[in-house]
Enzyme design. Structure first.
Site, PDB file in Angstrom:
ATOM      1  CB  CYS A 107     -24.590   6.530   1.953  1.00 54.37           C
ATOM      2  SG  CYS A 107     -23.602   5.940   0.552  1.00 54.37           S
ATOM      3  CE  LYS A 118      -1.021   2.258   3.473  1.00 55.56           C
ATOM      4  NZ  LYS A 118      -1.404   2.782   4.810  1.00 55.56           N
TER       5      LYS A 118
END
Length: 310
Positions: free
Chosen positions: A293, A213
């Site tokens: 959302c 990452k």
């Protein structure tokens, strides 16, 4: 008129098969022909110069050969991708328009000293990524400000005492281990890269304390080269909630490979930034704010779907 038959006719009649009393078919020749038809075989063979059509030639053994280009017959399965991912991503963009999540003001791209060379700024990016593991952006950013004020280069980190370095980065997660990682990495960069950071994934992941990452984000943020998707806990969690992976993944690295398999590369740069901020504000690890959302009716994991979509 005479009815005397010639000897040739008598011989022909005597040689003819006698009538059987069984229930045999009256037209054996026709039945035999049918049997041959049912036994006809078809062979498929490739032909070097293929015209795009099937052509057949019948042989004496009643076998038909059809020539076909195997590449023309073989059909590749369409590439898998989530059904509603474009709509879901567009909604996430709308929710991230304000750019007021912690990552927007304290992410690795915001942890660079002003009065430093480009080489040292790349080092700042790498250090901030190393400190960010298991640490909130607010804590990482504060530690980076202290390091930059002290003087943050590969040379200074390699010479600073461990105890002093620990005080500068505390209270980032696992700060004692990170002191060791930072010192070892600084020595490697000073000796092998003239104080700069590697410009490829293989070189980055070989550094102590640097995982995939961090490496992919360092390539994007420090070198401006998009060679992969940086998947942290937020991206990993949201990708699974949205079913952007074929089957549930347990590790961020598995999620990265799944995403890169179908997501067009033009989206790779922004997807980390979008999902990290979205995960910090809306799609929280615990008690996500599904009612706020825009994807609440098209998210497979939503707990706030309207009745018409249930």
């Amino acid at each position: 008129m005479s009815t005397v038959r010639s000897p040739y006719f008598k011989r022909l009649r005597s040689s003819a098969p006698k009538k059987s009393k069984s229930n045999a078919p009256l037209t054996p020749a026709l039945d035999s022909k049918k049997a041959k038809v049912t036994r006809t075989k078809v062979k498929l063979e490739p032909q070097d110069s293929f015209s795009g059509k099937f052509t057949g030639t019948k042989s004496n053994s009643h076998e038909t050969k059809a020539y076909v280009n195997r590449k023309e017959v073989k059909q590749e399965n369409p590439k898998w991708e989530p059904v509603l991912w474009k709509k879901q991503l567009a909604n996430i963009r709308k929710m991230r328009q304000s750019k007021d999540a912690p990552v927007d003001t304290m992410g690795c791209e915001k942890c660079k000293g002003e009065n430093y060379s480009e080489k040292d700024k790349r080092f700042h990016t790498l250090v901030s990524l190393m400190l960010s593991s298991q640490t909130k952006d607010q804590v990482t950013h504060a530690a980076m400000l202290r390091l930059i004020e002290h003087g943050l280069t590969a040379e200074t980190v390699s010479r600073i005492p461990d105890e002093q370095l620990g005080k500068l980065i505390y209270p980032v997660g696992f700060w004692k281990k990170k002191v060791i990682y930072l010192k070892k990495t600084a020595h490697i960069l000073k000796e092998e890269y003239d104080g700069d950071i590697p410009d490829d994934i293989d070189g980055l992941v070989k550094l102590p304390g640097v995982g995939p990452k961090m490496a992919y984000l360092a390539m994007t943020c420090a070198w401006n080269k998009v060679v992969g998707i940086g998947v942290d806990v937020h991206v990993h969690r949201i990708a699974n909630r949205l079913k952007w992976v074929k089957s549930r993944t347990k590790l961020p690295e598995s999620t990265r490979k799944e995403l890169e398999d179908w997501l067009p590369q033009s989206y790779w740069r922004e997807v980390n930034w979008l999902l990290v901020g979205f995960g910090q504000q809306i799609c929280l690890p615990v008690s996500p704010r599904c009612s706020d959302c825009l994807n609440k009716d098209i998210c497979p994991s939503s707990t706030a779907k309207t009745k018409m979509h249930k």
